[in-house]
Enzyme design. Structure first.
Site, mmCIF file in Angstrom:
data_model
loop_
_atom_site.group_PDB
_atom_site.id
_atom_site.type_symbol
_atom_site.label_atom_id
_atom_site.label_comp_id
_atom_site.label_asym_id
_atom_site.label_seq_id
_atom_site.Cartn_x
_atom_site.Cartn_y
_atom_site.Cartn_z
ATOM 1 C CD GLU A 135 -2.408 -1.148 2.527
ATOM 2 O OE1 GLU A 135 -2.840 -0.214 3.521
ATOM 3 O OE2 GLU A 135 -2.800 -2.349 2.859
ATOM 4 C CB CYS A 164 0.161 1.685 6.010
ATOM 5 S SG CYS A 164 0.319 2.332 4.469
#
Ligand code: SAH
Length: 349
Positions: A93, A334
């Site tokens: 990510e 995240c």
């Protein structure tokens, strides 16, 4: 023959390798510029190279590319969260945040993580592998291509522990900042670590000018060892000592991350203990209301308690701010999107 990762090569290395192919030196510069300035992802796009050279490059090298597997955009503040898929299918990510001063991108440095912090989603499945320098660059390049805007600030705060991937991260930092490339000044980059102390000393010697961010999250060893296993290897005293040495060598003020977890580390006595620890060190404390991760069970306290914690630190002479939360509607912290995707793919199998 296994193909080589061309985007992780320094210009000098590329020059040497092209000399072995009987190519003039300027070709290396052209290729470097295609890869890092124009950020192309195929040899076909390198239109000023002879077709025969493009063909032999293709046989010998591969270009690391990040495909956008998912893209979520916040309706509240325009923050974009990317799930990038690399050549081997692994995903990480990155989060693009728009500020008045420019675009800041939070990138991942590993697929998964082996540090085991108890509040963190990224570490739940352990470490799969480290990212190459080219893959870290590609997170920035792919976000640039997608947004049509230059990334002006980079933070290494996505999935993974950057200092557990030291050599690749260092190569990435040099490539990112060197002439002829993306040319991002490392003054505009922060590296965050959970406290890999031996590597903090090593990093201090590199003279890179970046900002070091320490994920402290606890004022003492009792709490820190419970929430962050790395503390059993290097304790708070050793970590703070390394930070003092880092500042002495680089002159760069250190930033401390402190995720406030209700009932664990957010009481007035913890603020006092924290202030005492950091006394005399030019530091900044970034308070983060902990992001609940469903597998973890930690919660954040009421806003008032968080503000009181900050006020107390300030009163004790420690510079502290509460992190503004961007992308709240897309769950921008995240590690969670990659897990969701992996679980979905498992279900489909
Ligand atoms: N491994 C590095 C960088 C990645 S984590 C590090 O530990 O610093 C980025 C930051 O997010 C770290 O400060 C980490 O401790 C923090 N973090 C992880 N999970 C979190 C959560 N659930 N809520 C708030 N912060 C979290």
């Amino acid at each position: 023959m296994e193909k080589q990762d061309i985007k992780s090569l320094f210009l000098e290395e590329l020059e040497e390798q092209l000399a072995a192919l009987n190519q003039p030196k300027f070709r290396a510069k052209q290729i470097f510029s295609w890869l890092h300035e124009k950020q192309v992802t195929s040899f076909e796009d390198m239109t000023n190279l002879p077709a025969a050279l493009r063909q032999s490059l293709k046989q010998q090298y591969y270009i690391a590319a990040a495909q956008i597997a998912r893209r979520l955009q916040s309706q509240l503040d325009g923050t974009v969260k990317y799930l990038f898929r690399f050549n081997d299918g692994n995903c990480v990510e990155a989060v693009l945040m728009k500020y008045k001063y420019g675009n800041s991108l939070c990138i991942s440095t590993q697929v998964g993580c082996r540090m085991g912090c108890k509040f963190c989603a990224s570490t739940l499945g352990g470490l799969v592998r480290s990212l190459t320098a080219s893959e870290m660059l590609e997170e920035i390049y792919a976000a640039t291509r997608d947004s049509g805007q230059r990334v002006s600030n980079v933070v290494l705060m996505g999935i993974g522990e950057p200092l557990d991937n030291y050599d690749n991260v260092l190569r990435f930092l040099k490539l990112l900042s060197m002439p002829g490339g993306y040319q991002l000044s490392l003054r505009h980059l922060s590296l965050s670590t959970c406290g890999v102390v031996d590597k903090i000393y090593q990093l201090a010697q590199e003279d890179l000018g970046l900002t070091l961010s320490i994920s402290l999250h606890a004022p003492n060893n009792e709490i820190r060892s419970q929430t962050m296993p790395v503390n059993q290897r290097w304790n708070v005293e050793e970590l703070v000592e390394a930070c003092r040495a880092y500042f002495a060598k680089t002159g760069r003020r250190i930033s401390f991350e402190y995720a406030l977890i209700e009932g664990v580390n957010d009481e007035p006595c913890h603020a006092r203990e924290l202030a005492q620890r950091l006394r005399g060190m030019p530091a900044h404390v970034n308070l983060i209301p902990v992001n609940p991760v469903k597998e973890r069970g930690f919660t954040r306290g009421p806003r008032k308690k968080i503000e009181a914690f900050q006020a107390q630190l300030e009163k004790l002479g420690v510079n502290a701010t509460i992190r503004r939360e961007l992308g709240a509607d897309i769950n921008a912290a995240c590690g969670q999107l990659r897990r969701e995707q992996a679980q979905e793919e498992e279900r489909r199998c």
